[in-house]
Design an enzyme around this catalytic site. Structure first.
Site, PDB file in Angstrom:
ATOM      1  CB  CYS A   1      -1.840  -3.992 -16.418  1.00  0.00           C
ATOM      2  SG  CYS A   1      -2.427  -5.577 -15.818  1.00  0.00           S
TER       3      CYS A   1
ATOM      4  CG  HIS B   1      -1.989   0.981   1.176  1.00  0.00           C
ATOM      5  ND1 HIS B   1      -2.618   1.434   2.274  1.00  0.00           N
ATOM      6  CD2 HIS B   1      -2.505   1.664   0.127  1.00  0.00           C
ATOM      7  CE1 HIS B   1      -3.502   2.355   1.931  1.00  0.00           C
ATOM      8  NE2 HIS B   1      -3.451   2.500   0.631  1.00  0.00           N
TER       9      HIS B   1
ATOM     10  CD  GLU C   1      -2.771 -12.002 -12.484  1.00  0.00           C
ATOM     11  OE1 GLU C   1      -1.902 -11.182 -12.167  1.00  0.00           O
ATOM     12  OE2 GLU C   1      -3.932 -11.941 -12.059  1.00  0.00           O
TER      13      GLU C   1
ATOM     14  CG  ASP D   1       0.767 -12.326  -9.651  1.00  0.00           C
ATOM     15  OD1 ASP D   1       1.504 -12.645  -8.711  1.00  0.00           O
ATOM     16  OD2 ASP D   1      -0.244 -11.611  -9.517  1.00  0.00           O
TER      17      ASP D   1
HETATM   18  C1  PEP Z   1       0.449  -8.426 -12.102  1.00  0.00           C
HETATM   19  O1  PEP Z   1       0.451  -9.492 -11.490  1.00  0.00           O
HETATM   20  O2  PEP Z   1       1.285  -8.116 -12.974  1.00  0.00           O
HETATM   21  C2  PEP Z   1      -0.581  -7.409 -11.802  1.00  0.00           C
HETATM   22  C3  PEP Z   1      -0.684  -6.307 -12.518  1.00  0.00           C
HETATM   23  O3  PEP Z   1      -1.371  -7.630 -10.742  1.00  0.00           O
HETATM   24  P1  PEP Z   1      -0.929  -7.368  -9.215  1.00  0.00           P
HETATM   25  O4  PEP Z   1       0.404  -6.698  -9.232  1.00  0.00           O
HETATM   26  O5  PEP Z   1      -1.993  -6.520  -8.614  1.00  0.00           O
HETATM   27  O6  PEP Z   1      -0.898  -8.764  -8.676  1.00  0.00           O
HETATM   28 MG    MG Z   2      -1.300 -10.082 -10.363  1.00  0.00          MG
END
Ligand code: PEP
Ligand code: MG
Length: 760
Positions: free
Chosen positions: A680, A368, A609, A633
């Protein structure tokens, strides 16, 4: 025998781990080893990077006055020999060894037997552990095994007992050195400021009972009232300071606290207890406990949540009772906020204009504090768990949020280098700002929309200012994480609507709740041996359709500002999860229709992911409208490297050939079905890896707002053709280091070095 050794070792390590500080830990090691091995002296030397010397840090048997004073170069003495070769040295008579170096300060002329072993952690030699004997002694194989094992355990204990930070501090005490440490990058940027330490809230549970005399009662009541007034004033100030920065619901919490502070049942009960002879802190603890118990037993979830608020309030009053008479220091210059787990309310203790950087000893890149500092554009370093927080108050600190490096009490040379880098950054920012209204288009005219990742309302303004074309990833778990219970349909809708409205007509992609793994909700604890392989993301949602459907309804209902909503599912590892989710989404949509709430059915996408999803792309592409690669991930699962574990962070790299190849495969299959692919994860916001993604023909990229202009600069400096050629070259390479060099060189040659490191 082996068992005795093992038990002895275990006892020593246990005591070392429980030592109050570094000095005690070392003293335990030297003293206990001397007894166990029946030797005449034990010493520990540590390598000091600054002086490039091995320094005597502890001894039992040599002259203690020599601690911190005796040092060896790697080429000096038997200690240097052990260090240099990273191997044990066992010599019956040290005096006749060619490397022997006679040292008078340690009174060592009488020692003959020598056994030295290296202390190694993460393949790096940290120092040397040595035992000595006055008589000639050839140490046995058992002795050697014991000492090697102890040194290995000692290296492990170093991180456990947070010794490294204290080690540098210890050296600093001795030599007046500054020190530097490395954590994880929380948010990019560099800053210099004075350390302001924020401590975790005071602990009510450990307040003892204390009887006071009759004539002390009035004083205690005055102290208590002052503490209450201070807390009330603090809430007012915080609430004013945070207006416009945090959402209205979060602001409302300050009013709730303000009302509680005026509640007679609470305040009078405390005063009555003081009058009955309990000191103010004890009276506070007893009364808060009583109230918490009452609320805890209530049926209504709302009232149960209030128990947490009352406890929080109690802690704040206690903090003021405990620090009475200490006047808070006025903040005039730039401040580096340092704490164990820096929270949102601690952020607001410092005027935003003075908040230069944040250091959080706990947390990870996706925690966070990292997300919030990114949102506010403040450099931060997280997960720097060895930092001796209590020793650095008021010190000057340089924070390099790009590399995660911090410099405490920096030398004049470091300081001037960072001042230079900061002025370069300012120039670079000015150049980048000119790109805000320019299109994100390659030199050969291919438009690659850049979106932002967000999850905070406070992030909307910086995102809009950065020229983002929409939100590529709205992490809905963030509003869930900063609350005390699952937000209901209307509360969620209030948040989602604001985001859609502010961005309309630009698209906003809401990802359904992705909790589990490292993202645990305080009010929904999940305890597992392997949380990243456990109950996470869509798995939890499908097992709790009541939570899932509430969220889906809230999201669908928010879509009233121009149909800019997109819905995305996280952590999909099997088609059945998609089929079940689609069924729930259709059901929610129908329910709304039946209730007369006519909202459009949104585009639906999946996060890729989990490796199994990569190999199911054909089946998945037939079911949904778009994809977004969660490279954070995907890298973790493909490389089997925990994304938050510092121990293996050197192995975590999204530019690994297998990660690049699988993302390319995802894009190719999706394009076969005319489905667009975005990325992302963090790699989308890193201009180096984004260049590789550009080469793959990625359709859009989504990143934190702070990275957007840098990536745009990269996109506008290359042709897609050029990026494709670089990618082909990279995919023919076997080692990730070669791939990184290739792309780094390409960026440097295009004059973009400044986007990947501090400076211009
Ligand atoms: C990711 O896993 O790349 C992702 C964007 O999700 P998070 O970082 O929220 O797990
Ligand atoms: Mg993720």
């Amino acid at each position: 025998m082996a068992n005795i050794i093992f038990d002895t070792l275990r006892n020593i390590i246990h005591d070392v781990n429980n030592a109050p500080d570094f000095e005690h830990a070392l003293n335990i090691i030297v003293k206990r080893t001397k007894d166990v091995m029946s030797v005449d002296a034990v010493s520990v030397y540590f390598w000091d990077d600054k002086t490039e010397k091995l320094i005597l840090m502890a001894t039992d048997g040599l002259n203690k006055n020599a601690i911190g004073k005796i040092s060896f170069n790697v080429d000096q003495g038997l200690v240097g020999l052990v260090f240099k070769h990273a191997e044990a040295v066992n010599i019956k008579d040290a005096h006749i060894h060619p490397n022997y170096r006679f040292v008078t300060e340690t009174d060592e002329k009488s020692f003959h037997g020598f056994l030295g072993v290296p202390i190694i952690q993460h393949r790096q030699v940290l120092g040397v552990l040595v035992v000595r004997q006055t008589r000639q002694r050839r140490f046995s194989a058992n002795d050697e095994t014991f000492l090697v094992t102890l040194a290995a355990q000692l290296a492990g204990a170093i991180s456990h007992a947070e010794i490294k930070g204290e080690l540098t501090h210890f050296l600093e005490d001795i030599d007046g050195h500054s020190f530097s440490m490395k954590g994880l990058s929380g948010s990019p940027g560099i800053a210099i400021g004075e350390a302001l330490i924020v401590f975790p809230p005071a602990n009510l549970d450990v307040v003892p009972d204390h009887k006071i005399e009759h004539d002390e009662v009035d004083d205690q009541i005055i102290l208590f009232n002052e503490a209450v007034d201070n807390v009330a004033r603090e809430f007012k100030e915080l609430s004013i300071k945070m207006e416009g920065i945090i959402s209205n619901e979060e602001l409302a919490l300050f009013d709730v606290f303000g009302m509680m502070l005026k509640s007679e049942s609470l305040i009078n009960a405390i005063i009555d207890r003081i009058k009955a002879g309990q000191w103010a802190q004890g009276a506070l603890r007893e009364t808060i406990d009583e109230h918490v118990k009452q609320f805890d037993t209530m049926e209504d979830a709302y009232f149960r949540e209030r128990a947490i608020d009352i406890k929080d309030l109690g802690r704040r009053i206690l903090m003021h009772l405990q620090m009475q008479k200490t006047v808070p220091k006025e903040i005039t210059g730039p401040v580096v906020l340092v704490g164990e787990e820096v929270t949102v309310s601690q952020f607001s203790e410092v005027p935003i204009a003075n908040l230069a950087a944040i250091i959080s000893t706990k947390g990870s890149t996706s925690s966070h504090v990292a997300i919030l500092s990114n949102a506010l554009g403040i450099p931060s370093v997280v997960g720097i768990d060895n930092l001796p927080v209590s020793h650095i108050k008021g010190q000057q600190i340089v924070v390099d949020g790009y590399s995660g490096q911090i410099y405490v009490k920096p030398s004049a040379a470091i300081l001037s280098e960072f001042h230079r880098l900061i002025s370069e950054e300012k120039l670079l920012d000015a150049e980048l700002n000119e790109l805000i209204d320019k299109p994100s288009e390659t030199l050969d005219g291919i438009h690659v929309p850049l979106y932002v990742n967000t999850g905070l309302l406070e992030d909307i303004s910086p995102s809009l200012k950065s020229g983002a074309e929409g939100v590529g990833l709205y992490r809905t778990e963030v509003p869930f994480l900063i609350r005390d219970g699952f937000p209901g349909e209307n509360e969620q809708m209030g948040i989602y609507k604001q985001v859609l409205q502010r961005f309309s007509p630009r698209p906003v992609t809401f990802r359904t709740l992705d909790i589990g793994g490292d993202k645990a909700l305080p009010y929904f604890p999940v305890v597992e041996d392997n949380p990243f392989l456990g109950w996470r993301g869509i798995r939890i949602m499908l097992d709790h359709p009541e939570i899932f459907i509430t969220q889906i309804r809230a999201i669908l209902k928010s879509n009233i500002y121009g149909n800019n909503l997109r819905l995305m599912l996280p952590m999909v590892s099997d088609v059945s999860e998609v089929d079940m989710s689609l069924e729930i989404i259709r059901k929610a949509h129908k329910e709304l229709n039946d209730e007369g709430i006519i909202v459009p059915y949104p585009q639906i996408g999946l996060m890729i992911e989990v490796p199994s999803a990569v190999y199911q792309m054909e089946a998945l592409a037939k079911r949904v409208d778009f994809f977004s690669v969660g490279s954070n991930d995907l890298t973790q699962y493909l490389l089997a490297v925990d994304r938050n574990n510092k121990q293996v962070s050197g192995l975590y790299d999204s530019m690994h050939p297998s990660v690049l190849k699988s993302i390319e495969q995802v894009i190719n299959v999706a394009h076969k079905y005319n489905k667009p692919v975005s990325v992302c994860g963090e790699m989308a916001g890193d201009p180096v890896s984004a260049l590789a993604l550009l080469g793959m023909g990625v359709d859009s990229l989504s990143m934190s707002s702070g990275s957007l202009l840098k990536v745009k600069w990269m996109i506008r400096s290359f042709t897609q053709e050029n990026a494709r050629q670089l990618l082909d070259e990279a995919l023919a390479m076997e080692a990730v280091t070669d791939i990184r060099i290739l792309f780094n060189d390409a960026l440097n040659s295009a004059g973009l070095g400044g986007v990947v490191r501090a400076g211009k």
